[in-house]
Scaffold this motif. Structure first.
Motif, mmCIF file in Angstrom:
data_model
loop_
_atom_site.group_PDB
_atom_site.id
_atom_site.type_symbol
_atom_site.label_atom_id
_atom_site.label_comp_id
_atom_site.label_asym_id
_atom_site.label_seq_id
_atom_site.Cartn_x
_atom_site.Cartn_y
_atom_site.Cartn_z
ATOM 1 N N ALA A 164 0.895 -1.576 0.088
ATOM 2 C CA ALA A 164 -0.297 0.152 0.039
ATOM 3 C C ALA A 164 0.636 1.359 0.361
ATOM 4 C CB ALA A 164 -0.672 0.484 1.105
ATOM 5 N N MET A 165 2.207 1.268 1.066
ATOM 6 C CA MET A 165 3.313 2.699 0.292
ATOM 7 C C MET A 165 3.381 2.751 -0.694
ATOM 8 S SD MET A 165 4.672 1.893 4.491
ATOM 9 C CE MET A 165 4.728 0.676 5.029
ATOM 10 N N LYS A 166 3.619 1.045 -1.310
ATOM 11 C CA LYS A 166 4.850 1.348 -2.754
ATOM 12 C C LYS A 166 3.611 2.317 -3.467
ATOM 13 C CE LYS A 166 7.909 -2.196 -2.196
ATOM 14 N NZ LYS A 166 8.430 -3.509 -2.630
ATOM 15 N N SER A 167 2.406 1.662 -3.451
ATOM 16 C CA SER A 167 1.333 2.179 -4.292
ATOM 17 C C SER A 167 1.278 3.191 -4.004
ATOM 18 C CB SER A 167 -0.311 1.602 -4.044
ATOM 19 O OG SER A 167 -0.814 1.971 -4.762
ATOM 20 N N ARG A 168 1.138 3.943 -2.744
ATOM 21 C CA ARG A 168 0.575 5.861 -2.552
ATOM 22 C C ARG A 168 2.203 6.521 -3.296
ATOM 23 N NH1 ARG A 168 -0.705 4.066 2.677
ATOM 24 N NH2 ARG A 168 0.820 4.449 3.516
ATOM 25 N N ALA A 169 3.207 5.708 -3.442
ATOM 26 C CA ALA A 169 4.395 6.401 -3.651
ATOM 27 C C ALA A 169 4.484 6.991 -4.836
ATOM 28 C CB ALA A 169 5.469 5.430 -3.081
ATOM 29 N N ALA A 170 3.707 5.790 -5.526
ATOM 30 C CA ALA A 170 3.644 5.572 -7.325
ATOM 31 C C ALA A 170 2.578 6.660 -7.633
ATOM 32 C CB ALA A 170 3.282 4.689 -7.312
ATOM 33 N N LYS A 171 1.744 7.519 -6.872
ATOM 34 C CA LYS A 171 0.525 7.763 -7.351
ATOM 35 C C LYS A 171 1.204 9.241 -7.046
ATOM 36 C CE LYS A 171 -3.559 4.820 -6.327
ATOM 37 N NZ LYS A 171 -4.637 4.297 -5.172
ATOM 38 N N THR A 172 1.932 8.853 -6.079
ATOM 39 C CA THR A 172 2.485 10.897 -5.288
ATOM 40 C C THR A 172 3.462 11.804 -6.473
ATOM 41 O OG1 THR A 172 2.247 10.358 -3.485
ATOM 42 C CG2 THR A 172 3.763 12.319 -4.143
ATOM 43 N N ALA A 173 4.635 10.161 -7.093
ATOM 44 C CA ALA A 173 5.719 10.614 -7.767
ATOM 45 C C ALA A 173 4.829 10.530 -9.866
ATOM 46 C CB ALA A 173 6.318 9.216 -8.312
ATOM 47 N N ALA A 174 3.434 9.610 -9.668
ATOM 48 C CA ALA A 174 3.014 10.571 -10.743
ATOM 49 C C ALA A 174 2.068 11.919 -11.372
ATOM 50 C CB ALA A 174 1.958 9.479 -10.903
ATOM 51 N N ALA A 175 1.694 11.934 -10.220
ATOM 52 C CA ALA A 175 1.589 13.487 -10.156
ATOM 53 C C ALA A 175 2.261 14.631 -10.138
ATOM 54 C CB ALA A 175 0.168 13.679 -8.409
ATOM 55 N N ILE A 176 3.222 14.755 -8.759
ATOM 56 C CA ILE A 176 4.541 15.332 -9.326
ATOM 57 C C ILE A 176 5.445 15.865 -10.610
ATOM 58 C CG2 ILE A 176 6.525 15.840 -8.155
ATOM 59 C CD1 ILE A 176 5.703 14.932 -5.905
ATOM 60 N N ALA A 177 5.054 14.452 -11.508
ATOM 61 C CA ALA A 177 6.126 14.076 -12.691
ATOM 62 C C ALA A 177 5.494 15.126 -13.682
ATOM 63 C CB ALA A 177 5.908 12.443 -13.368
ATOM 64 N N PRO A 178 4.451 14.837 -14.245
ATOM 65 C CA PRO A 178 3.948 16.243 -15.145
ATOM 66 C C PRO A 178 3.844 17.337 -14.978
ATOM 67 C CG PRO A 178 2.368 14.476 -14.735
ATOM 68 C CD PRO A 178 3.567 14.169 -13.572
ATOM 69 N N ALA A 179 4.244 17.708 -13.326
ATOM 70 C CA ALA A 179 4.576 19.329 -13.531
ATOM 71 C C ALA A 179 6.313 19.638 -13.542
ATOM 72 C CB ALA A 179 3.935 19.269 -12.058
#
Length: 102
Positions: A11-26
């Motif tokens: 679950a922590m890896k999943s949240r980290a991946a979602k956060t990284a995906a949200a930050i990457a486009p910016a």
């Protein structure tokens, strides 16, 4: 002791991946921003004049009233700090007299 929901490693890896995906486009967008076009001095002066026309100046009466209000507030602040300084000075003098034995 029960584990909190969402605290598993997956679950922590999943949240980290979602956060990284949200930050990457910016950050990618910031890197690919086009360079600013330089303006000529004449264009700059035209823009300055246009902005200067938007400025609203206060009237003489408004300026005078504001000046008087600032003066009144300065006097009130000075009187307040004079009173606080006097009271604190009396308290410290009393404390020092007690410390010296009277």
């Amino acid at each position: 002791m029960a584990r909190k929901p969402g605290s598993s490693p997956q679950a922590m890896k999943s949240r980290a991946a979602k956060t990284a995906a949200a930050i990457a486009p910016a950050s990618a967008l910031a890197q690919s921003a086009p360079a600013k076009k330089r303006t000529s001095p004449a264009q700059f002066l035209r823009e300055v004049r246009a902005e200067a026309r938007k400025v609203t100046w206060t009237s003489r009466k408004e300026t005078w009233i504001t000046t008087v209000m600032v003066g009144i507030m300065v006097v009130l602040a000075a009187l307040f700090f004079l009173a606080v300084d006097f009271v604190l000075g009396l308290g410290i003098n009393l404390l020092l007299k007690l410390a010296n034995g009277g």
